[in-house]
Motif scaffolding. Structure first.
Motif, mmCIF file in Angstrom:
data_model
loop_
_atom_site.group_PDB
_atom_site.id
_atom_site.type_symbol
_atom_site.label_atom_id
_atom_site.label_comp_id
_atom_site.label_asym_id
_atom_site.label_seq_id
_atom_site.Cartn_x
_atom_site.Cartn_y
_atom_site.Cartn_z
ATOM 1 N N GLU A 27 38.472 46.431 40.548
ATOM 2 C CA GLU A 27 38.632 47.850 40.254
ATOM 3 C C GLU A 27 39.715 48.029 39.193
ATOM 4 O OE1 GLU A 27 36.928 50.462 41.409
ATOM 5 O OE2 GLU A 27 35.569 49.094 42.418
ATOM 6 N N SER A 28 39.644 49.164 38.518
ATOM 7 C CA SER A 28 40.608 49.464 37.460
ATOM 8 C C SER A 28 42.022 49.626 38.008
ATOM 9 C CB SER A 28 40.192 50.731 36.702
ATOM 10 O OG SER A 28 40.092 51.834 37.602
ATOM 11 N N GLY A 29 42.133 50.023 39.266
ATOM 12 C CA GLY A 29 43.458 50.212 39.859
ATOM 13 C C GLY A 29 44.156 48.919 40.239
ATOM 14 N N GLY A 30 43.514 47.803 40.042
ATOM 15 C CA GLY A 30 44.137 46.527 40.350
ATOM 16 C C GLY A 30 43.709 45.936 41.675
ATOM 17 N N ARG A 31 42.959 46.699 42.514
ATOM 18 C CA ARG A 31 42.513 46.184 43.812
ATOM 19 C C ARG A 31 41.073 45.703 43.687
ATOM 20 N NH1 ARG A 31 45.436 46.928 48.175
ATOM 21 N NH2 ARG A 31 43.595 46.646 49.471
ATOM 22 N N ASP A 32 40.809 44.527 44.247
ATOM 23 C CA ASP A 32 39.458 43.978 44.229
ATOM 24 C C ASP A 32 38.696 44.449 45.460
ATOM 25 O OD1 ASP A 32 40.188 42.732 41.943
ATOM 26 O OD2 ASP A 32 40.470 40.743 42.838
ATOM 27 N N GLN A 33 37.389 44.513 45.311
ATOM 28 C CA GLN A 33 36.503 44.915 46.409
ATOM 29 C C GLN A 33 35.328 43.954 46.471
ATOM 30 O OE1 GLN A 33 35.505 48.957 45.332
ATOM 31 N NE2 GLN A 33 37.156 49.836 46.579
ATOM 32 N N VAL A 34 34.816 43.806 47.705
ATOM 33 C CA VAL A 34 33.611 43.008 47.909
ATOM 34 C C VAL A 34 32.492 43.975 48.254
ATOM 35 C CG1 VAL A 34 32.537 41.147 49.195
ATOM 36 C CG2 VAL A 34 34.994 41.068 48.707
ATOM 37 N N VAL A 35 31.463 43.995 47.432
ATOM 38 C CA VAL A 35 30.358 44.956 47.558
ATOM 39 C C VAL A 35 29.114 44.202 48.014
ATOM 40 C CG1 VAL A 35 28.934 46.659 46.370
ATOM 41 C CG2 VAL A 35 31.354 46.414 45.777
ATOM 42 N N ALA A 36 28.514 44.696 49.105
ATOM 43 C CA ALA A 36 27.240 44.164 49.599
ATOM 44 C C ALA A 36 26.198 45.271 49.482
ATOM 45 C CB ALA A 36 27.370 43.689 51.035
ATOM 46 N N PHE A 91 14.962 53.699 52.110
ATOM 47 C CA PHE A 91 16.395 53.697 52.356
ATOM 48 C C PHE A 91 17.002 52.356 51.919
ATOM 49 C CE2 PHE A 91 15.362 57.115 55.406
ATOM 50 C CZ PHE A 91 16.335 58.022 55.064
ATOM 51 N N ALA A 92 18.240 52.450 51.395
ATOM 52 C CA ALA A 92 19.033 51.261 51.002
ATOM 53 C C ALA A 92 20.484 51.542 51.359
ATOM 54 C CB ALA A 92 18.875 50.953 49.515
ATOM 55 N N LEU A 93 21.247 50.479 51.353
ATOM 56 C CA LEU A 93 22.627 50.600 51.817
ATOM 57 C C LEU A 93 23.549 49.785 50.917
ATOM 58 C CD1 LEU A 93 24.652 51.534 54.043
ATOM 59 C CD2 LEU A 93 24.134 49.383 55.233
ATOM 60 N N THR A 94 24.706 50.349 50.658
ATOM 61 C CA THR A 94 25.774 49.663 49.934
ATOM 62 C C THR A 94 27.064 49.783 50.744
ATOM 63 O OG1 THR A 94 24.821 50.124 47.755
ATOM 64 C CG2 THR A 94 27.162 49.555 47.828
ATOM 65 N N THR A 95 27.683 48.642 51.062
ATOM 66 C CA THR A 95 28.962 48.643 51.783
ATOM 67 C C THR A 95 30.038 48.033 50.899
ATOM 68 O OG1 THR A 95 28.461 46.512 52.788
ATOM 69 C CG2 THR A 95 27.852 48.491 54.030
ATOM 70 N N VAL A 96 31.223 48.586 51.043
ATOM 71 C CA VAL A 96 32.370 48.132 50.244
ATOM 72 C C VAL A 96 33.493 47.772 51.209
ATOM 73 C CG1 VAL A 96 34.046 48.735 48.479
ATOM 74 C CG2 VAL A 96 31.696 49.596 48.313
ATOM 75 N N VAL A 97 33.974 46.549 51.097
ATOM 76 C CA VAL A 97 35.080 46.071 51.924
ATOM 77 C C VAL A 97 36.228 45.687 50.984
ATOM 78 C CG1 VAL A 97 35.844 44.334 53.582
ATOM 79 C CG2 VAL A 97 33.520 45.243 53.693
#
Length: 557
Positions: free
Chosen positions: A235-244, A253-259
């Motif tokens: 992310e631009s703010g410096g924090r990384d995310q794991v997206v599934a 229907f579909a799903l996106t989760t962010v941890v």
């Protein structure tokens, strides 16, 4: 003393050879750095690889955790939608109630209460023809019912693209009986029903087709495709995310989760950099330790040895700061050797001083004895009857006097300069000027033109005899020629090859009376002295003069 230049030259040669050989070597600090590098680098590389592998395993664990979170959230969404399909399936199997006086409105009301999602319900036969429908809500058209009835799936969902969706359940019933139940649900009611997933870990976005109906997807994230994907986003703010992201079991229907991903902590960075830092620290510490306890003490000892070699006999190596036991043992051995050499040098100096004293004493006694002999010969010459006897006595007296003067100046010789040939020549000329008249020869006048030169003991005796013999021979020639007076000029000068002695007198004539072929005693004596000087006697009839070269005393240093 004569061997000292050779010793110095050998030292210079050894210094040059050691300097050349040292060019192929490396310093102790460099060798230590190489040794520590070879010893610690494999360990450092292994530790760095293990640390990097640990971080990579942690990253892979994050991806697995994100995938598990996606599956858990998808399971919740699928369970919520499955409940709604279960209500419709129950309605389809309980269509007999429609023939027992219960109306569609009553059944729909019950179904809507159970499902909490539907706005309206339509019953149709297996061909999609409406049989009964509830009141209110948006219902599918006849064409949509026909298409839904023709689908091969028993339970599915269709999204026309507006603000509602159709839930369909079908069976293969008998002709004319309800075989299809279609329920209408608004997107807003679906959102309200799905809000309970917001309490789960991370953030979730539910997609309906390519439109997110719940949650906010990450920036630049499109609707999921047909396969589950798990990836890491910065992310631009410096924090990384794991997206599934992936589809749900009920399309579209579909799903996106962010941890949130665990950032690379300072400890992780240190774990990776620690081997390199430890390697560098080990090199620096090892270098400083070697410099402090090995190199610097060795340099101090080397400077002391050089100072000792340069002549500082008071240099001592033991007791200096930073020396190890081995260096201290070496320093004590060197100091003991230096002390022994100093004592030996003192003994040699004392012996040399005593030898010089004895040598000077010998020269002094020889000079005195020769002077006594010369005085006795002078007394005997006065009692001589004839001129020839007086001349013979005078010749002997001149030679003995020359030896006496030489021994006097040998007694006065300086170790650094040698015999003062200028003063020796002055004394010889003064003595000859007194002795020659007593021989009843001529009255000589000796003019000296002398540069200040110093000669060795080996050259002093033959030069003194040569000067005495040539002047005495000139006096005899002048007496033979009937002269009453005689003038002799003596020149002593420095040349490129050493020194030069020139004796000039018109008594010599045009022929060379002292040539090596002459048999007279004066000629043999003069040429013998020239051979001792390893020189050559030259006669110039035009002046006339005799000239001979001689070596000078080598200067110290």
């Amino acid at each position: 003393m004569a061997e000292k230049p050779e010793i110095q030259g050998s030292r210079q040669d050894s210094g040059q050879s050691s300097g050349q050989s040292s060019g192929a070597r490396r310093s102790l600090s460099f060798q230590l750095a190489v040794a520590l590098t070879l010893a610690l680098l494999p360990i450092g590389i292994l530790a760095a690889v293990l640390a990097a592998d640990g971080i990579r395993s942690a990253r892979e664990a994050e991806l697995v955790r994100a995938e598990n979170q996606f599956r858990a959230t998808a399971r919740v969404v699928d369970d919520l939608l499955s409940v709604d399909f279960l209500v419709l399936r129950a309605l389809l199997r309980n269509e007999s109630g429609l023939h027992e006086g219960r109306t569609c409105n009553a059944e729909a009301a019950n179904a809507l209460d159970d499902a909490e999602t539907f706005d309206a319900i339509v019953w149709a036969d297996g061909l999609g023809r409406p049989i009964c429908e509830s009141r209110g809500g948006i219902k599918p058209s006849a064409a949509e019912l026909t298409r839904l009835a023709a689908e091969s799936e028993r339970e599915y969902l269709i999204w026309p693209g507006g603000d509602h969706v159709f839930f369909a359940v079908r069976e293969e019933p008998e002709t004319g009986k309800p075989g299809l139940v279609v329920a209408t649900a608004s997107v807003s009611r679906l959102k309200a029903r799905l809000r309970e997933i917001a309490a789960m870990e991370g953030a979730a976005t539910v997609w309906l087709g390519d439109k997110p109906i719940l949650g906010n997807p990450p920036d630049d994230t499109a609707a999921p495709g047909g396969l589950l994907t798990v990836r890491r986003l910065a992310e631009s703010g410096g924090r990384d995310q794991v997206v599934a992201a992936g589809p749900l079991s009920i399309a579209p229907f579909a799903l996106t989760t962010v941890v949130p991903a665990t950032r690379l902590a300072v400890a992780d960075v240190l774990a990776i950099a620690a081997p390199s830092l430890m390697w560098i620290a080990a090199l620096l510490i090892g270098w400083m330790v070697v410099r402090r306890f090995v190199v610097r003490p060795l340099q101090n000892m080397a400077s002391g040895v050089r100072a000792y070699g340069a002549g500082d006999n008071l240099v001592r190596l033991s007791g200096r700061a930073g020396q190890t036991d081995e260096m201290q043992a070496f320093a004590e051995t060197f100091d003991a050797m230096a002390q022994d050499m100093a004592e030996a040098r003192q003994e040699v100096d004392a012996a040399l001083t005593e030898q010089r004293r004895l040598t000077r004493e010998v020269h002094h006694r020889v000079k005195n004895n020769l002077q006594i002999i010369a005085s006795l010969i002078s007394i005997q010459a006065r009692e001589a009857d004839g001129a020839e006897v007086a001349r013979a006595y005078a010749s002997i007296q001149m030679r003995v006097g020359a030896l006496s003067i030489v021994h006097r100046w040998l007694y006065e010789e300086s170790d650094t300069q040698g015999v003062d040939f200028t003063a020796l020549t002055h004394d010889l000329c003064a003595s000859l000027q007194q002795i020659i008249p007593t021989a009843k020869l001529v009255e000589p006048r000796i003019n000296t033109h002398l540069e200040r030169l110093h000669i060795s003991q080996d050259a002093a005796v033959p030069l003194a005899f040569l000067i005495t013999e040539v002047i005495a021979f000139a006096a005899r020639l002048a007496a033979t020629q009937g002269r009453g007076k005689m003038v002799i000029d003596i020149h002593v000068r420095r040349t490129e090859s050493g020194g030069e002695l020139q004796i000039c007198s018109d008594a010599f004539g045009e022929d060379d009376p002292l040539a090596p072929t002459e048999t007279r005693a004066a000629a043999r004596i003069v040429n013998g002295m020239v051979r001792q000087l390893r020189g050559h006697l030259n006669f110039d009839a035009d002046v006339p003069c005799y000239t001979v070269g001689f070596p000078l005393k080598s200067r110290a240093g």
